[in-house]
Design an enzyme around this catalytic site. Structure first.
Site, short mmCIF file in Angstrom:
data_model
loop_
_atom_site.label_atom_id
_atom_site.label_comp_id
_atom_site.label_asym_id
_atom_site.label_seq_id
_atom_site.Cartn_x
_atom_site.Cartn_y
_atom_site.Cartn_z
CG ASP A 1 -0.29 0.02 2.05
OD1 ASP A 1 0.73 -0.30 2.70
OD2 ASP A 1 -0.79 0.53 3.53
CD GLU B 1 7.84 -8.90 -0.64
OE1 GLU B 1 7.27 -8.00 -0.60
OE2 GLU B 1 8.07 -10.14 -0.84
CG HIS C 1 0.12 -1.05 7.59
ND1 HIS C 1 -0.17 -0.12 7.98
CD2 HIS C 1 0.17 -1.42 7.01
CE1 HIS C 1 -0.74 0.84 6.58
NE2 HIS C 1 -0.09 -0.79 6.23
CG HIS C 2 3.93 -2.73 6.39
ND1 HIS C 2 3.17 -4.34 7.03
CD2 HIS C 2 3.51 -2.55 5.12
CE1 HIS C 2 2.47 -4.30 5.47
NE2 HIS C 2 2.26 -4.16 5.08
N GLY D 1 26.84 -16.04 -3.27
CA GLY D 1 26.45 -17.91 -2.55
C GLY D 1 24.74 -17.95 -1.93
CG ASP E 1 17.69 -31.59 -5.56
OD1 ASP E 1 19.17 -31.86 -5.98
OD2 ASP E 1 17.20 -33.14 -5.54
CG ASN F 1 22.78 -33.37 -6.93
OD1 ASN F 1 22.54 -32.91 -6.05
ND2 ASN F 1 23.50 -32.77 -7.45
N GLY G 1 19.99 -33.58 -2.90
CA GLY G 1 19.71 -32.42 -2.01
C GLY G 1 20.81 -31.52 -1.82
CD GLU H 1 25.63 -25.71 1.84
OE1 GLU H 1 27.09 -26.37 2.74
OE2 GLU H 1 25.24 -25.22 1.54
#
Length: 593
Positions: free
Chosen positions: A55, A78, A143-144, A442, A472, A499, A501, A505
Site C-alpha cells: 500500500d 521480494e 502497520h509495517h 553464494g 534440486d 542429486n 539434496g 554442503e
C-alpha cells in the site's frame, strides 16, 4: 485555522503560482517526482522493473504500469525480485537493475538479494515506497512499523548493503537526489536505496534537469599521476622481458571494461587466463586464452604458466575464497600488478584514484611494442574434451564437457551456487556467450530469480538462448519465479540437477546427515503447475542415462528453445565436479569442524 496560518498559506500559494509563471515564461516544464524518476530510468535503457505491490508504493506503481517503455514484471516475493534485478543488471552494461518494494515487510524481505548485489558489485536501485512525509514526522502506530516510532529503522539497516541512500522528503531537492542516487549506483556498481514517501510521488518539480544526461563514466584520472603509473608499469614489463600473463576477473565485467581489455590483449599479445568470477570476461575461443586459474585447484599446466610468468597483470581482481582456491594464489607481490576500478597497485605501491577504464587504452598504446615478444609465449589450448566413461550413469565428469557441444554463440548461461558453478569452469564457452554466476555471495536459489532478470535483459538486447543450471535443493527455495518466466513469455531451458539434496554442503560436511537431504519433487509436472492456467506452450523431460541426454541435446527442436523447457537430470547423490570436491575439502578444514 488562525488568521496567521491562513495568511501564510495564501502567501505560499501566491509564491508557488509566481514560480510556475516564471518557469512557463522560461519554457521550463514540470513533471511529477515519480515521473522524473521513471524518465531517468528510461533514459538509461531500463525496460523492466521488479518487485511487489504494497500500500505504500501503489501510487508509484500506477505511474509504472502506465509508462509506455518500462514494464512492471511483478514477482512472487521480494527476495526473488532482488535476485531478478541482480541478474538483469549483469546483462545491462552501463545501466542498472531496479526493484520496488513497500515499507518494512517488503524491503526487509528483499535485503538478502540487495546484500548479494553489494557483495558482487552489481548496480541495483532499490525504490521503497514509505509512509507520507507527515507520517514520517508524527510517527503514528502504523502497520509495517516496529511499533516503537522508529520509522527510519529499515533505512538504517539498508545502509549496511548500499553505497548511497536518499530520502525524497522534499520536492526542492528530489530531482537532484534521484540523479545522485542513480549516478552513484552505476559508477560504483553497487546497490542504492531510494525512499519514496506516498505524498511525494505526484509532487510537481521542474523537468529541466532531465535535459542533461546522467554520466555512467567513472571520474577522470589525474593526468600526471596516470602518466607516472603507465611509465612505471612499462618499466616493470620491460624488466620482465615481456614475459607477462594477464589474469581477468569479475570487475572486468562489473565495471564495463571488456572492450578495453579485448583491445589491450590484441595489441600486446599477452597470454590471458580468467578466474571463476571472470569467466567470459574475454572470448574463450581467443587463441591467447588459456583457461581458468584458481590457485591450488588449477590444472597443473595452467598453474605453471600463470605462476611462473615474470610478471602477472590482474585486471579487476576480486580475491574471494572460492575465486582463489581458498586464497591459494602463488603470485608474489613483487611480480604482481593490479588494475582496479578506482586504484592501481604496482607491486608494493598503491595509486588511488587511477581507474582501469581510462588507464587501459593508454596502457595499451604504451605496451603494444611488446607484442612481437609476448605473442611467442606458448598458451595451452583451452578446448572441449569429452572423457570416455563405460558407465551409462550421468556423471559430472561427463555432463559438463558434453554440454560444451550444446552451447551456441551468444548464449546466456546461468549457474547456481554449488555443482553448477564449479562444473562449468573447465568448459570452453562460445564467442559472445555470457556466464551469470554468484560465486562470492553464494545464496542458494539465487540463480532462479537471476535467470528471470537475465532472460528479460537478453530479450531486450536480442541475445541468444538463456540456459539455467540449478540443483534440486536450490530450486526449491525460489521455484515460484518460473511462473513469472512463463507469464512473461520467456523461454529458458532449465536443467534441474537432481542429486538428492545439497551436494555442496555434503562435500563440505555432513555427507550422510539428514539436514542435507530434501523432499523429492515431481519435477516433470512443475511447468504444468506453474503455467498460468495452461496458457503457454511448455515441455518437460527426465533423463537418466548419457544416451538419453545426448539424444535430447542433439534434437533440433529442443535446441531451438522455442518454448520454456525443463530437463530433470538424474545424478548420483555424492557425485560432484572435482574442483568442488577439492574446494569443499579446503573450506571444511578452514571451518575446523
Amino acid at each position: 485555522m488562525s488568521n496567521d496560518t491562513a495568511t501564510l498559506n495564501a502567501e505560499v500559494d501566491r509564491l508557488r503560482l509566481e514560480l510556475q509563471t516564471l518557469q512557463a515564461k522560461a519554457g521550463v516544464k514540470s513533471i511529477t517526482v515519480g515521473g522524473y524518476l521513471l524518465t531517468r530510468l528510461e533514459q538509461l535503457g531500463v525496460k523492466s522493473m521488479f518487485g511487489l505491490p504494497g500500500d505504500f508504493n501503489l501510487g508509484f506503481l500506477d505511474l509504472v504500469e502506465d509508462h509506455p517503455d518500462i514494464d512492471w514484471v511483478g514477482n512472487c516475493n521480494e527476495l526473488n525480485a532482488g535476485y531478478a534485478a541482480d541478474g538483469y543488471a549483469r546483462l545491462k552494461e552501463g545501466s542498472l537493475g531496479v526493484i520496488t518494494t513497500t515499507f518494512g515487510v517488503g524491503e526487509l524481505s528483499a535485503m538478502n538479494g540487495i546484500a548479494g548485489a553489494f557483495s558482487e558489485m552489481v548496480p541495483v536501485l532499490h525504490i521503497v515506497g514509505v509512509p507520507s512525509t507527515v507520517q514520517q514526522k508524527t510517527k503514528p502506530l502504523l502497520h509495517h512499523t516496529l511499533g516503537d516510532g522508529r520509522f527510519d529503522a529499515y533505512r538504517q539497516a539498508s545502509t549496511q548493503f548500499t553505497i548511497f541512500d536518499a530520502a525524497l522528503m522534499s520536492k526542492t531537492d528530489a530531482g537532484q537526489l534521484i540523479d545522485q542516487a542513480i549516478t552513484q549506483c552505476i559508477q560504483k556498481a553497487r546497490p542504492v536505496y531510494l525512499m519514496l514517501p506516498t505524498d511525494m510521488v505526484l509532487q510537481e518539480i521542474s523537468s529541466e534537469r532531465l535535459q542533461i544526461p546522467l554520466s555512467n563514466a567513472p571520474p577522470p584520472n589525474a593526468p600526471a599521476k596516470e602518466e607516472f603509473v603507465i611509465e612505471t608499469i612499462h618499466e616493470r614489463v620491460k624488466e620482465a622481458d615481456g614475459d607477462v600473463v594477464v589474469l581477468v576477473d569479475a570487475c572486468v565485467i562489473r565495471h564495463g571494461v571488456r572492450k578495453e581489455v579485448k583491445e589491450f590483449l590484441k595489441e600486446t599479445g599477452f597470454p590471458v587466463y580468467a578466474t571463476p568470477m571472470g569467466k567470459t570476461a574475454v572470448d574463450e575461443n581467443y587463441n591467447r586464452y588459456g583457461g581458468i586459474y584458481v590457485g591450488s585447484l588449477t590444472h597443473p599446466t595452467i598453474k605453471e604458466k600463470v605462476e611462473n610468468a615474470n610478471l602477472i597483470i590482474s585486471i579487476g581482481s576480486l580475491g574471494t575464497d572460492f575465486n582463489t582456491g581458498n586464497f591459494s594464489y602463488n603470485i608474489p607481490t613483487r611480480r604482481h600488478i593490479e588494475l582496479h576500478s578506482n586504484y592501481t597497485q604496482v607491486q608494493y605501491a598503491r595509486f588511488d584514484d587511477i581507474g582501469m577504464k581510462q588507464l587501459l587504452p593508454k596502457l595499451t598504446e604504451r605496451l603494444q611494442s611488446f607484442h612481437s615478444v609476448a605473442s611467442k609465449i606458448e598458451v595451452p589450448p583451452f578446448i572441449k574434451q569429452l572423457p570416455k566413461e563405460e558407465s551409462t550413469v550421468i556423471s559430472h565428469l561427463w555432463f559438463w564437457p558434453r554440454l560444451g557441444y550444446f552451447f551456441k554463440q551468444r548464449d546466456v548461461i546461468v549457474t547456481e551456487t554449488g555443482t553448477a558453478n564449479f562444473g562449468i569452469l573447465d568448459v570452453p564457452l562460445p564467442a559472445d556467450s555470457i556466464l551469470v554466476s554468484q560465486v562470492l555471495w553464494g545464496s542458494i536459489g539465487w540463480s532462479v530469480g537471476s535467470c528471470l532478470g537475465a532472460a528479460l535483459a537478453a530479450r531486450e538486447k536480442q541475445l541468444g538462448r538463456v540456459i539455467l543450471f540449478v540443483g534440486d535443493g536450490s530450486l526449491q527455495l525460489t521455484v515460484q519465479e518460473i511462473a513469472v518466466m512463463i507469464r512473461k513469455g520467456l523461454k529458458p531451458i532449465i536443467f534441474v540437477l537432481n542429486n538428492k539434496g545439497y551436494t555442496i554442503e555434503k562435500m563440505i560436511h555432513g555427507k550422510y546427515r539428514k539436514y542435507n537431504n530434501i523432499s523429492d519433487w515431481k519435477w516433470s509436472a512443475l511447468l504444468d503447475t506453474l503455467n498460468d492456467g495452461g496458457k503457454f506452450d511448455t515441455a518437460s523431460y527426465t533423463v537418466t542415462t548419457k544416451r538419453e541426454l545426448s539424444d535430447l541435446l542433439d534434437d533440433s527442436s529442443f535446441a531451438s528453445a522455442d518454448k520454456i523447457q525443463l530437463v530433470e537430470v538424474l545424478m548420483e547423490a555424492l557425485d560432484a565436479p572435482q574442483a568442488l570436491v577439492r574446494q569443499a575439502e579446503l573450506t571444511g578444514k578452514g571451518n575446523k569442524y
